[in-house]
Design a protein around this motif. Structure first.
Motif, short mmCIF file in Angstrom:
data_model
loop_
_atom_site.label_atom_id
_atom_site.label_comp_id
_atom_site.label_asym_id
_atom_site.label_seq_id
_atom_site.Cartn_x
_atom_site.Cartn_y
_atom_site.Cartn_z
N UNK A 1 0.85 -1.08 0.02
CA UNK A 1 0.01 -0.05 -0.13
C UNK A 1 0.92 1.10 0.03
N UNK A 2 0.80 2.15 -1.17
CA UNK A 2 1.38 3.28 -1.28
C UNK A 2 0.95 4.46 -0.64
N UNK A 3 -0.38 4.25 -1.01
CA UNK A 3 -1.23 5.95 -0.48
C UNK A 3 -2.60 5.66 -0.38
N UNK A 4 -3.32 6.11 0.53
CA UNK A 4 -4.84 5.91 0.59
C UNK A 4 -5.37 7.23 0.80
N UNK A 5 -6.71 7.28 0.42
CA UNK A 5 -7.20 8.70 0.72
C UNK A 5 -8.31 8.97 -0.39
N UNK A 6 -9.09 10.10 -0.29
CA UNK A 6 -10.23 10.39 -0.93
C UNK A 6 -9.67 11.15 -2.02
N UNK A 7 -10.10 10.89 -3.40
CA UNK A 7 -9.66 11.66 -4.67
C UNK A 7 -8.16 11.75 -4.87
N UNK A 8 -7.48 10.61 -4.47
CA UNK A 8 -5.83 10.57 -4.53
C UNK A 8 -5.42 11.06 -6.04
N UNK A 9 -4.55 12.27 -5.89
CA UNK A 9 -4.07 12.76 -7.25
C UNK A 9 -2.52 12.06 -7.21
N UNK A 10 -2.32 11.42 -8.14
CA UNK A 10 -1.01 11.07 -8.51
C UNK A 10 -0.29 11.35 -9.58
N UNK A 11 0.99 11.97 -9.31
CA UNK A 11 1.78 12.41 -10.59
C UNK A 11 2.81 11.43 -10.57
N UNK A 12 2.89 10.73 -11.82
CA UNK A 12 4.00 10.04 -12.02
C UNK A 12 4.28 9.93 -13.59
N UNK A 13 5.50 9.83 -13.84
CA UNK A 13 6.12 9.74 -15.23
C UNK A 13 5.94 8.33 -15.92
N UNK A 14 5.58 7.27 -14.86
CA UNK A 14 5.21 6.00 -15.30
C UNK A 14 3.76 5.85 -15.46
N UNK A 15 3.12 5.16 -16.34
CA UNK A 15 1.59 4.79 -16.51
C UNK A 15 1.36 4.06 -15.16
N UNK A 16 0.20 4.47 -14.69
CA UNK A 16 -0.37 3.41 -13.56
C UNK A 16 -1.85 3.23 -13.83
N UNK A 17 -1.89 1.80 -13.79
CA UNK A 17 -3.08 1.30 -14.30
C UNK A 17 -4.23 1.78 -13.04
N UNK A 18 -5.47 2.12 -13.87
CA UNK A 18 -6.46 2.37 -12.82
C UNK A 18 -7.78 1.61 -12.67
N UNK A 19 -8.32 1.28 -11.62
CA UNK A 19 -9.81 0.59 -11.92
C UNK A 19 -10.78 1.12 -10.92
#
Length: 134
Positions: free
Chosen positions: A55-73
């Motif tokens: 688990x890297x982060x939890x919260x309401x409406x997480x905004x994640x900045x990343x250069x690598x594509x992150x799969x979302x479900x």
């Protein structure tokens, strides 16, 4: 990406059975709009980031900045809770031995169920149990 589509399809189409996936999930996955239910309480409309099996982060409406594509479900209505296997709770807070919690930094070991309690899947280190050599 196909795995994420398969997981979403399975979540929506098989709410009364265990998920059966043919492939591993992505190394980085965001579960959107889930309910977290653990020994410390219950929170709805949460996002959970799983990175390399933790688990890297939890919260309401997480905004994640990343250069690598992150799969979302988007798994609206799904409930995440600590994985219990053979009467042993696998996710525990360091300050409590009797209240299992999902915590940032811990292995992503959890169960996923529908809002009415129907079991969907168990995950260990962010992967469905029985898949990816687990």
């Amino acid at each position: 990406m196909l795995t994420v589509i398969a997981l979403v399809t399975a979540l929506l189409g098989h709410s009364n059975s265990t998920l059966a996936l043919d492939q591993c999930l992505e190394d980085r996955l965001v579960l959107r709009d889930v309910t977290i239910a653990d020994g410390s309480g219950r929170w709805s409309h949460q996002d959970v980031l799983i990175e390399n099996g933790r688990f890297a982060a939890m919260g309401r409406a997480l905004e994640i900045e990343s250069d690598v594509e992150i799969a979302e479900m988007t798994a609206s209505g799904a409930v995440l809770s600590p994985l219990v296997e053979r009467d042993v709770i696998l996710v525990q807070a360091s300050y409590s031995t009797d209240s299992a919690m999902l915590m940032v930094g811990e292995d992503a070991d959890f169960s996923m169920s529908t809002a009415d309690g129907a079991h969907l899947a168990d995950f260990r280190r962010g992967q469905p149990i029985g898949q990816c050599g687990l």
